[in-house]
Design an enzyme around this catalytic site. Sequence first.
Site, PDB file in Angstrom:
ATOM      1  N   LYS A  14       0.831  -1.210   0.000  1.00 21.75           N
ATOM      2  CA  LYS A  14       0.000   0.000   0.000  1.00 21.75           C
ATOM      3  C   LYS A  14       0.870   1.267   0.000  1.00 21.75           C
ATOM      4  O   LYS A  14       0.674   2.173  -0.804  1.00 21.75           O
ATOM      5  CB  LYS A  14      -0.924   0.029   1.240  1.00 21.75           C
ATOM      6  CG  LYS A  14      -1.839  -1.167   1.354  1.00 21.75           C
ATOM      7  CD  LYS A  14      -2.722  -1.096   2.589  1.00 21.75           C
ATOM      8  CE  LYS A  14      -1.994  -1.154   3.913  1.00 21.75           C
ATOM      9  NZ  LYS A  14      -1.286  -2.447   4.165  1.00 21.75           N
ATOM     10  N   ARG A  90     -10.090   0.573   8.126  1.00 15.25           N
ATOM     11  CA  ARG A  90      -9.700  -0.823   8.375  1.00 15.25           C
ATOM     12  C   ARG A  90     -10.772  -1.598   9.110  1.00 15.25           C
ATOM     13  O   ARG A  90     -10.568  -2.762   9.449  1.00 15.25           O
ATOM     14  CB  ARG A  90      -8.455  -0.878   9.241  1.00 15.25           C
ATOM     15  CG  ARG A  90      -7.214  -0.602   8.467  1.00 15.25           C
ATOM     16  CD  ARG A  90      -6.028  -0.880   9.307  1.00 15.25           C
ATOM     17  NE  ARG A  90      -4.967  -0.073   8.801  1.00 15.25           N
ATOM     18  CZ  ARG A  90      -3.738  -0.495   8.603  1.00 15.25           C
ATOM     19  NH1 ARG A  90      -3.417  -1.718   8.904  1.00 15.25           N
ATOM     20  NH2 ARG A  90      -2.834   0.301   8.128  1.00 15.25           N
ATOM     21  N   ARG A 129      11.917  -5.627   5.040  1.00 16.96           N
ATOM     22  CA  ARG A 129      11.684  -4.171   4.969  1.00 16.96           C
ATOM     23  C   ARG A 129      12.613  -3.415   5.924  1.00 16.96           C
ATOM     24  O   ARG A 129      12.821  -3.816   7.062  1.00 16.96           O
ATOM     25  CB  ARG A 129      10.226  -3.857   5.312  1.00 16.96           C
ATOM     26  CG  ARG A 129       9.975  -2.344   5.391  1.00 16.96           C
ATOM     27  CD  ARG A 129       8.524  -1.983   5.357  1.00 16.96           C
ATOM     28  NE  ARG A 129       7.747  -2.567   6.425  1.00 16.96           N
ATOM     29  CZ  ARG A 129       6.429  -2.467   6.526  1.00 16.96           C
ATOM     30  NH1 ARG A 129       5.750  -1.817   5.598  1.00 16.96           N
ATOM     31  NH2 ARG A 129       5.785  -3.028   7.521  1.00 16.96           N
ATOM     32  N   ARG A 162      11.175  -1.938  11.300  1.00 18.91           N
ATOM     33  CA  ARG A 162      10.051  -1.387  12.067  1.00 18.91           C
ATOM     34  C   ARG A 162       9.774  -2.285  13.264  1.00 18.91           C
ATOM     35  O   ARG A 162       9.837  -3.512  13.148  1.00 18.91           O
ATOM     36  CB  ARG A 162       8.821  -1.311  11.155  1.00 18.91           C
ATOM     37  CG  ARG A 162       8.282   0.094  11.009  1.00 18.91           C
ATOM     38  CD  ARG A 162       7.255   0.187   9.925  1.00 18.91           C
ATOM     39  NE  ARG A 162       6.015  -0.514  10.243  1.00 18.91           N
ATOM     40  CZ  ARG A 162       4.941  -0.485   9.471  1.00 18.91           C
ATOM     41  NH1 ARG A 162       4.969   0.212   8.342  1.00 18.91           N
ATOM     42  NH2 ARG A 162       3.849  -1.127   9.802  1.00 18.91           N
ATOM     43  N   ARG A 173      -0.604  -9.076  13.202  1.00 15.17           N
ATOM     44  CA  ARG A 173      -1.183  -8.076  12.284  1.00 15.17           C
ATOM     45  C   ARG A 173      -1.953  -8.757  11.158  1.00 15.17           C
ATOM     46  O   ARG A 173      -3.018  -8.285  10.745  1.00 15.17           O
ATOM     47  CB  ARG A 173      -0.080  -7.176  11.725  1.00 15.17           C
ATOM     48  CG  ARG A 173       0.451  -6.175  12.751  1.00 15.17           C
ATOM     49  CD  ARG A 173       1.814  -5.627  12.372  1.00 15.17           C
ATOM     50  NE  ARG A 173       1.800  -4.933  11.115  1.00 15.17           N
ATOM     51  CZ  ARG A 173       2.883  -4.780  10.338  1.00 15.17           C
ATOM     52  NH1 ARG A 173       4.048  -5.258  10.717  1.00 15.17           N
ATOM     53  NH2 ARG A 173       2.789  -4.137   9.208  1.00 15.17           N
TER      54      ARG A 173
HETATM   55  P1  AP5 Z   1       4.943  -1.573   1.946  1.00 13.07           P
HETATM   56  O1  AP5 Z   1       4.606  -0.751   0.752  1.00 13.07           O
HETATM   57  O2  AP5 Z   1       5.635  -0.919   3.089  1.00 13.07           O
HETATM   58  O3  AP5 Z   1       3.628  -2.376   2.410  1.00 13.07           O
HETATM   59  P2  AP5 Z   1       2.341  -1.853   3.181  1.00 13.07           P
HETATM   60  O4  AP5 Z   1       1.153  -2.535   2.583  1.00 13.07           O
HETATM   61  O5  AP5 Z   1       2.309  -0.364   3.224  1.00 13.07           O
HETATM   62  O6  AP5 Z   1       2.657  -2.523   4.574  1.00 13.07           O
HETATM   63  P3  AP5 Z   1       2.498  -1.979   6.068  1.00 13.07           P
HETATM   64  O7  AP5 Z   1       3.165  -3.020   6.911  1.00 13.07           O
HETATM   65  O8  AP5 Z   1       2.989  -0.574   6.215  1.00 13.07           O
HETATM   66  O9  AP5 Z   1       0.966  -2.027   6.243  1.00 13.07           O
HETATM   67  P4  AP5 Z   1       0.207  -2.143   7.565  1.00 13.07           P
HETATM   68  O10 AP5 Z   1      -1.148  -1.915   7.069  1.00 13.07           O
HETATM   69  O11 AP5 Z   1       0.391  -3.391   8.338  1.00 13.07           O
HETATM   70  O12 AP5 Z   1       0.921  -1.053   8.496  1.00 13.07           O
HETATM   71  P5  AP5 Z   1       0.625   0.486   8.726  1.00 13.07           P
HETATM   72  O13 AP5 Z   1       1.917   1.175   8.778  1.00 13.07           O
HETATM   73  O14 AP5 Z   1      -0.425   0.976   7.811  1.00 13.07           O
HETATM   74  O15 AP5 Z   1       5.819  -2.829   1.422  1.00 13.07           O
HETATM   75  C1  AP5 Z   1       6.388  -3.740   2.342  1.00 13.07           C
HETATM   76  C2  AP5 Z   1       7.799  -4.119   1.845  1.00 13.07           C
HETATM   77  O16 AP5 Z   1       7.704  -4.794   0.597  1.00 13.07           O
HETATM   78  C3  AP5 Z   1       8.737  -2.926   1.599  1.00 13.07           C
HETATM   79  O17 AP5 Z   1      10.033  -3.260   1.982  1.00 13.07           O
HETATM   80  C4  AP5 Z   1       8.654  -2.685   0.085  1.00 13.07           C
HETATM   81  O18 AP5 Z   1       9.861  -2.138  -0.427  1.00 13.07           O
HETATM   82  C5  AP5 Z   1       8.423  -4.103  -0.429  1.00 13.07           C
HETATM   83  N1  AP5 Z   1       7.567  -4.144  -1.613  1.00 13.07           N
HETATM   84  C6  AP5 Z   1       6.369  -3.537  -1.763  1.00 13.07           C
HETATM   85  N2  AP5 Z   1       5.846  -3.822  -2.975  1.00 13.07           N
HETATM   86  C7  AP5 Z   1       6.751  -4.640  -3.581  1.00 13.07           C
HETATM   87  C8  AP5 Z   1       6.789  -5.297  -4.849  1.00 13.07           C
HETATM   88  N3  AP5 Z   1       5.785  -5.176  -5.734  1.00 13.07           N
HETATM   89  N4  AP5 Z   1       7.845  -6.060  -5.144  1.00 13.07           N
HETATM   90  C9  AP5 Z   1       8.858  -6.217  -4.268  1.00 13.07           C
HETATM   91  N5  AP5 Z   1       8.902  -5.623  -3.050  1.00 13.07           N
HETATM   92  C10 AP5 Z   1       7.838  -4.853  -2.726  1.00 13.07           C
HETATM   93  O19 AP5 Z   1      -0.030   0.440  10.195  1.00 13.07           O
HETATM   94  C11 AP5 Z   1       0.777   0.124  11.310  1.00 13.07           C
HETATM   95  C12 AP5 Z   1      -0.094   0.091  12.559  1.00 13.07           C
HETATM   96  O20 AP5 Z   1      -0.749   1.349  12.752  1.00 13.07           O
HETATM   97  C13 AP5 Z   1      -1.234  -0.942  12.546  1.00 13.07           C
HETATM   98  O21 AP5 Z   1      -0.792  -2.231  12.922  1.00 13.07           O
HETATM   99  C14 AP5 Z   1      -2.186  -0.311  13.573  1.00 13.07           C
HETATM  100  O22 AP5 Z   1      -1.725  -0.526  14.892  1.00 13.07           O
HETATM  101  C15 AP5 Z   1      -2.058   1.168  13.276  1.00 13.07           C
HETATM  102  N6  AP5 Z   1      -3.050   1.603  12.257  1.00 13.07           N
HETATM  103  C16 AP5 Z   1      -2.780   2.022  10.983  1.00 13.07           C
HETATM  104  N7  AP5 Z   1      -3.921   2.332  10.357  1.00 13.07           N
HETATM  105  C17 AP5 Z   1      -4.925   2.108  11.235  1.00 13.07           C
HETATM  106  C18 AP5 Z   1      -6.342   2.216  11.167  1.00 13.07           C
HETATM  107  N8  AP5 Z   1      -6.983   2.649  10.068  1.00 13.07           N
HETATM  108  N9  AP5 Z   1      -7.056   1.881  12.265  1.00 13.07           N
HETATM  109  C19 AP5 Z   1      -6.465   1.472  13.397  1.00 13.07           C
HETATM  110  N10 AP5 Z   1      -5.129   1.331  13.531  1.00 13.07           N
HETATM  111  C20 AP5 Z   1      -4.369   1.643  12.453  1.00 13.07           C
END
Ligand code: AP5
Length: 215
Positions: A14, A90, A129, A162, A173
């Site tokens: 994402k 979410r 990552r 992270r 997660r």
């Molecule tokens: P990346 O693009 O970082 O993936 P992502 O989908 O953004 O993963 P996240 O782990 O950030 O998502 P998440 O939803 O768990 O965490 P968030 O920070 O939103 O890609 C991952 C890796 O793969 C990278 O190294 C990248 O380079 C690589 N990659 C990507 N695409 C690739 C490809 N095509 N080919 C090769 N490599 C690739 O949330 C964290 C925490 O915040 C949650 O656990 C929760 O506690 C809180 N939170 C966030 N939003 C909410 C909400 N709406 N409600 C409640 N709590 C929330």
Amino acid sequence: MDLLVLLGAPGSGKGSVAVRLAALNPNIKIVVTGDLLREAVARGTPLGLLSAGYMRRGALVPDDMVAQLIGAQLAEGKSGCRYVLDGFPRTIMQAGLLEKIASAEKATLKAVIKLEVPEAVLLERLAGRRVCTECARVYHLKTLRPKVENRCDVCNGELVTREDDKLETVKKRLKVYVQQTLNLVDYYESKGLLRRIDGSGLIDDVVARVVQVIE
Ligand code: AP5
């Protein structure tokens, strides 16, 4: 103001897709919920202090707190721009809160893009990552290596794992995603807004698929 939601499991790409969409089009602005929350934690704001424990455990931060954060971001939004929401909503409750925010800001939700990636690939992506401690830019040990080991190409900040990318927390997660977020698929499908995209393969190919759908 138009809104697009990026939906997908942890590691589905994402954040990577959102950043590249914004780089392709100056009218696309991104709202990265996870980054906003991590920033609040780092600054020790009241929201950050309340969110830290949930995030460390891999649980969701309470709906109303996250919705307030997103509402404040969109209240500063520019008309004529398209806002990509990475990581919000979410839960079904958050989807309802987004509808209220959108109506207050005269914004329209145009589509919900669901990035679909096999679990084995998600685990590999999250294990490799690395994130810049200064500018939050994202790297990967195999697929997106920095030019200098452990240093950000852009700001030379240190690259770290992270805190919630430890295997145990990642598993939690993923479970939370299945239990609390996946039902948004049916919710948005019934509204005719859901677009499924294959999120595996090269990132440029994934972005091209998303662009094709949103255009
Ligand atoms: P990346 O693009 O970082 O993936 P992502 O989908 O953004 O993963 P996240 O782990 O950030 O998502 P998440 O939803 O768990 O965490 P968030 O920070 O939103 O890609 C991952 C890796 O793969 C990278 O190294 C990248 O380079 C690589 N990659 C990507 N695409 C690739 C490809 N095509 N080919 C090769 N490599 C690739 O949330 C964290 C925490 O915040 C949650 O656990 C929760 O506690 C809180 N939170 C966030 N939003 C909410 C909400 N709406 N409600 C409640 N709590 C929330």
